[in-house]
Design a protein around this motif. Sequence first.
Motif, PDB file in Angstrom:
ATOM      1  N   VAL A  55       0.883  -1.145   0.225  1.00 48.27           N
ATOM      2  CA  VAL A  55       0.016   0.157  -0.008  1.00 48.27           C
ATOM      3  C   VAL A  55       0.892   1.347   0.026  1.00 48.27           C
ATOM      4  CG1 VAL A  55      -1.838   1.326   1.246  1.00 48.27           C
ATOM      5  CG2 VAL A  55      -1.992  -1.201   1.262  1.00 48.27           C
ATOM      6  N   MET A  56       2.006   1.201   0.891  1.00 49.04           N
ATOM      7  CA  MET A  56       2.779   2.569   0.807  1.00 49.04           C
ATOM      8  C   MET A  56       3.345   2.727  -0.385  1.00 49.04           C
ATOM      9  SD  MET A  56       2.650   3.670   3.936  1.00 49.04           S
ATOM     10  CE  MET A  56       4.350   4.469   4.418  1.00 49.04           C
ATOM     11  N   ALA A  57       3.959   1.527  -1.147  1.00 50.76           N
ATOM     12  CA  ALA A  57       4.534   1.927  -2.316  1.00 50.76           C
ATOM     13  C   ALA A  57       3.539   2.365  -3.348  1.00 50.76           C
ATOM     14  CB  ALA A  57       5.096   0.507  -3.074  1.00 50.76           C
ATOM     15  N   SER A  58       2.353   1.851  -3.524  1.00 48.42           N
ATOM     16  CA  SER A  58       1.455   2.306  -4.404  1.00 48.42           C
ATOM     17  C   SER A  58       0.900   3.754  -4.263  1.00 48.42           C
ATOM     18  CB  SER A  58      -0.146   1.554  -4.197  1.00 48.42           C
ATOM     19  OG  SER A  58      -1.296   2.150  -5.044  1.00 48.42           O
ATOM     20  N   VAL A  59       0.869   4.360  -2.784  1.00 48.21           N
ATOM     21  CA  VAL A  59       0.376   5.464  -2.537  1.00 48.21           C
ATOM     22  C   VAL A  59       1.753   6.598  -3.093  1.00 48.21           C
ATOM     23  CG1 VAL A  59       0.028   7.349  -0.810  1.00 48.21           C
ATOM     24  CG2 VAL A  59      -1.389   5.138  -1.008  1.00 48.21           C
ATOM     25  N   ALA A  60       2.663   6.104  -2.643  1.00 50.19           N
ATOM     26  CA  ALA A  60       3.989   7.084  -3.086  1.00 50.19           C
ATOM     27  C   ALA A  60       4.082   7.119  -4.496  1.00 50.19           C
ATOM     28  CB  ALA A  60       5.250   6.440  -2.266  1.00 50.19           C
ATOM     29  N   LEU A  66       0.267  10.889  -4.579  1.00 51.39           N
ATOM     30  CA  LEU A  66      -1.081  11.052  -4.068  1.00 51.39           C
ATOM     31  C   LEU A  66      -0.964  12.221  -3.027  1.00 51.39           C
ATOM     32  CD1 LEU A  66      -4.128  10.586  -4.461  1.00 51.39           C
ATOM     33  CD2 LEU A  66      -3.902   8.722  -2.776  1.00 51.39           C
ATOM     34  N   GLN A  67      -0.098  12.099  -2.143  1.00 52.38           N
ATOM     35  CA  GLN A  67       0.169  13.268  -1.228  1.00 52.38           C
ATOM     36  C   GLN A  67       0.399  14.664  -1.891  1.00 52.38           C
ATOM     37  OE1 GLN A  67      -0.184  12.945   2.556  1.00 52.38           O
ATOM     38  NE2 GLN A  67      -0.512  15.027   1.808  1.00 52.38           N
ATOM     39  N   PHE A  68       1.116  14.455  -2.905  1.00 60.58           N
ATOM     40  CA  PHE A  68       1.835  15.730  -3.639  1.00 60.58           C
ATOM     41  C   PHE A  68       0.608  16.423  -4.248  1.00 60.58           C
ATOM     42  CE2 PHE A  68       5.799  13.380  -3.820  1.00 60.58           C
ATOM     43  CZ  PHE A  68       6.435  14.122  -2.523  1.00 60.58           C
ATOM     44  N   LYS A  69      -0.338  15.526  -4.865  1.00 59.10           N
ATOM     45  CA  LYS A  69      -1.503  16.016  -5.329  1.00 59.10           C
ATOM     46  C   LYS A  69      -2.539  16.850  -4.415  1.00 59.10           C
ATOM     47  CE  LYS A  69      -1.847  12.488  -9.438  1.00 59.10           C
ATOM     48  NZ  LYS A  69      -2.774  11.591  -9.788  1.00 59.10           N
TER      49      LYS A  69
END
Length: 139
Positions: free
Chosen positions: A84-89, A93-96
């Motif tokens: 999950v961490m790899a997918s989000v990174a 997503l956090q940058f968006k």
Amino acid sequence: MKKYARVVEGKVDNIFETVNPITEEFPAGQLWVDITGTVNSQVDYGYNAVNTDGVWSFNSGFPWPQSVLGEQMRNEKVRRLDNVMASVASSGLQFKVDLGVATAAEQAYLTAFKEYCVAFGQVNKQPGFPVTIAWPQLP
């Protein structure tokens, strides 16, 4: 962040990290030992815990350096969380969200992901831990 080991019947049965006092995280009456600053291999699930004149020591019961249960817990945690961490990174997503260009669905997913991470960090508060664990569901 402080790290604690819960001792039950002379054995470590739980390890928990928190910024809160441990008494705010778990019910009163449990024996928690502050192990902040110890090397990871010095304290593990199933280790013997001995209090000698107020000083706690932990050992694996030679010759096994780490408990099988502890190793299984770490492997399962890594397997579940890393994907999950790899997918989000990789999606940025956090940058968006930070830049205000995320869609409503992306914002909702990031919130769900953060809730998942919090729930993941709380699995060792479950009754029956570490023998039985209800892992949080992926967002």
